[in-house]
Scaffold this active site. Structure first.
Site, PDB file in Angstrom:
ATOM      1  N   GLY A   1      -4.152   3.139   1.197  1.00  0.00           N
ATOM      2  CA  GLY A   1      -4.473   2.511   2.476  1.00  0.00           C
ATOM      3  C   GLY A   1      -3.267   2.286   3.368  1.00  0.00           C
ATOM      4  O   GLY A   1      -3.331   1.481   4.301  1.00  0.00           O
TER       5      GLY A   1
ATOM      6  N   HIS B   1       6.520  -1.596   3.369  1.00  0.00           N
ATOM      7  CA  HIS B   1       6.355  -2.994   3.773  1.00  0.00           C
ATOM      8  C   HIS B   1       5.538  -3.735   2.726  1.00  0.00           C
ATOM      9  O   HIS B   1       4.619  -3.178   2.127  1.00  0.00           O
ATOM     10  CB  HIS B   1       5.686  -3.107   5.145  1.00  0.00           C
ATOM     11  CG  HIS B   1       4.442  -2.291   5.289  1.00  0.00           C
ATOM     12  ND1 HIS B   1       4.470  -0.933   5.533  1.00  0.00           N
ATOM     13  CD2 HIS B   1       3.135  -2.630   5.207  1.00  0.00           C
ATOM     14  CE1 HIS B   1       3.232  -0.472   5.612  1.00  0.00           C
ATOM     15  NE2 HIS B   1       2.394  -1.480   5.394  1.00  0.00           N
TER      16      HIS B   1
ATOM     17  N   ASN C   1       0.843  -1.190   0.000  1.00  0.00           N
ATOM     18  CA  ASN C   1       0.000   0.000   0.000  1.00  0.00           C
ATOM     19  C   ASN C   1       0.882   1.245   0.000  1.00  0.00           C
ATOM     20  O   ASN C   1       1.931   1.263   0.651  1.00  0.00           O
ATOM     21  CB  ASN C   1      -0.898   0.000   1.238  1.00  0.00           C
ATOM     22  CG  ASN C   1      -1.846  -1.185   1.261  1.00  0.00           C
ATOM     23  OD1 ASN C   1      -2.322  -1.619   0.219  1.00  0.00           O
ATOM     24  ND2 ASN C   1      -2.092  -1.734   2.438  1.00  0.00           N
TER      25      ASN C   1
HETATM   26  P1  AMP Z   1      -0.554  -0.671   5.879  1.00  0.00           P
HETATM   27  O1  AMP Z   1      -1.975  -0.341   6.209  1.00  0.00           O
HETATM   28  O2  AMP Z   1      -0.342  -1.212   4.505  1.00  0.00           O
HETATM   29  O3  AMP Z   1       0.371   0.488   6.201  1.00  0.00           O
HETATM   30  O4  AMP Z   1      -0.163  -1.868   6.826  1.00  0.00           O
HETATM   31  C1  AMP Z   1       0.363  -1.706   8.104  1.00  0.00           C
HETATM   32  C2  AMP Z   1       0.221  -3.040   8.769  1.00  0.00           C
HETATM   33  O5  AMP Z   1       1.063  -3.046   9.903  1.00  0.00           O
HETATM   34  C3  AMP Z   1      -1.194  -3.361   9.255  1.00  0.00           C
HETATM   35  O6  AMP Z   1      -1.645  -4.554   8.642  1.00  0.00           O
HETATM   36  C4  AMP Z   1      -1.023  -3.502  10.758  1.00  0.00           C
HETATM   37  O7  AMP Z   1      -1.842  -4.514  11.289  1.00  0.00           O
HETATM   38  C5  AMP Z   1       0.447  -3.836  10.886  1.00  0.00           C
HETATM   39  N1  AMP Z   1       1.046  -3.484  12.159  1.00  0.00           N
HETATM   40  C6  AMP Z   1       0.980  -2.290  12.777  1.00  0.00           C
HETATM   41  N2  AMP Z   1       1.685  -2.334  13.933  1.00  0.00           N
HETATM   42  C7  AMP Z   1       2.214  -3.575  14.000  1.00  0.00           C
HETATM   43  C8  AMP Z   1       3.047  -4.241  14.955  1.00  0.00           C
HETATM   44  N3  AMP Z   1       3.469  -3.634  16.068  1.00  0.00           N
HETATM   45  N4  AMP Z   1       3.398  -5.525  14.698  1.00  0.00           N
HETATM   46  C9  AMP Z   1       2.968  -6.152  13.595  1.00  0.00           C
HETATM   47  N5  AMP Z   1       2.193  -5.572  12.661  1.00  0.00           N
HETATM   48  C10 AMP Z   1       1.818  -4.308  12.867  1.00  0.00           C
END
Ligand code: AMP
Length: 112
Positions: A91, A98, A85
């Protein structure tokens, strides 16, 4: 970057369920899984999003790492979805680039 949650995971200051780590990338389970299998692959250097990515080898490494984990965890044959994303319409909620890998259920298209 000090206030970046993923940089804090890289430093070990925030716990995560690590699946893979090498000198350039880290893979860990998503804390809010959207599929039976859901993990993230991130570079260890802070890059905000795809707009700032310039290192082709590093970007390739993210997807190859995801595929290797999928093979290791035996869901590569059934399949999986890789998602990156970017910014608000994409989003993106965490500003450290990532790659999501989701698997273990039938994905649908178009994505929401
Ligand atoms: P995005 O919305 O593409 O930026 O995805 C961010 C992702 O990071 C989401 O799916 C969250 O659930 C995940 N996330 C946020 N904080 C953590 C954390 N501390 N450990 C693992 N995943 C996380």
């Amino acid at each position: 970057m000090e206030d970046c949650i993923f940089c804090l995971i890289i430093k070990g200051n925030i716990p995560a369920e690590i699946l893979y780590e090498d000198e350039r990338v880290l893979a860990f389970k998503d804390v809010n899984a959207q599929a039976p299998e859901h993990f993230l692959v991130i570079p260890k250097e802070h890059i905000s999003n795809a707009n700032d990515a310039t290192d082709e080898a590093l970007m390739g490494r993210l997807s190859i790492t995801a595929a290797n984990i999928a093979k290791e965890h035996k869901f590569s044959e059934n399949g999986y979805r890789l998602v990156m994303n970017c910014n608000s319409d994409g989003g993106q909620t965490v500003s450290h680039i990532h790659l999501h890998c989701l698997a273990g259920r039938q994905m649908t298209w178009p994505p929401g």
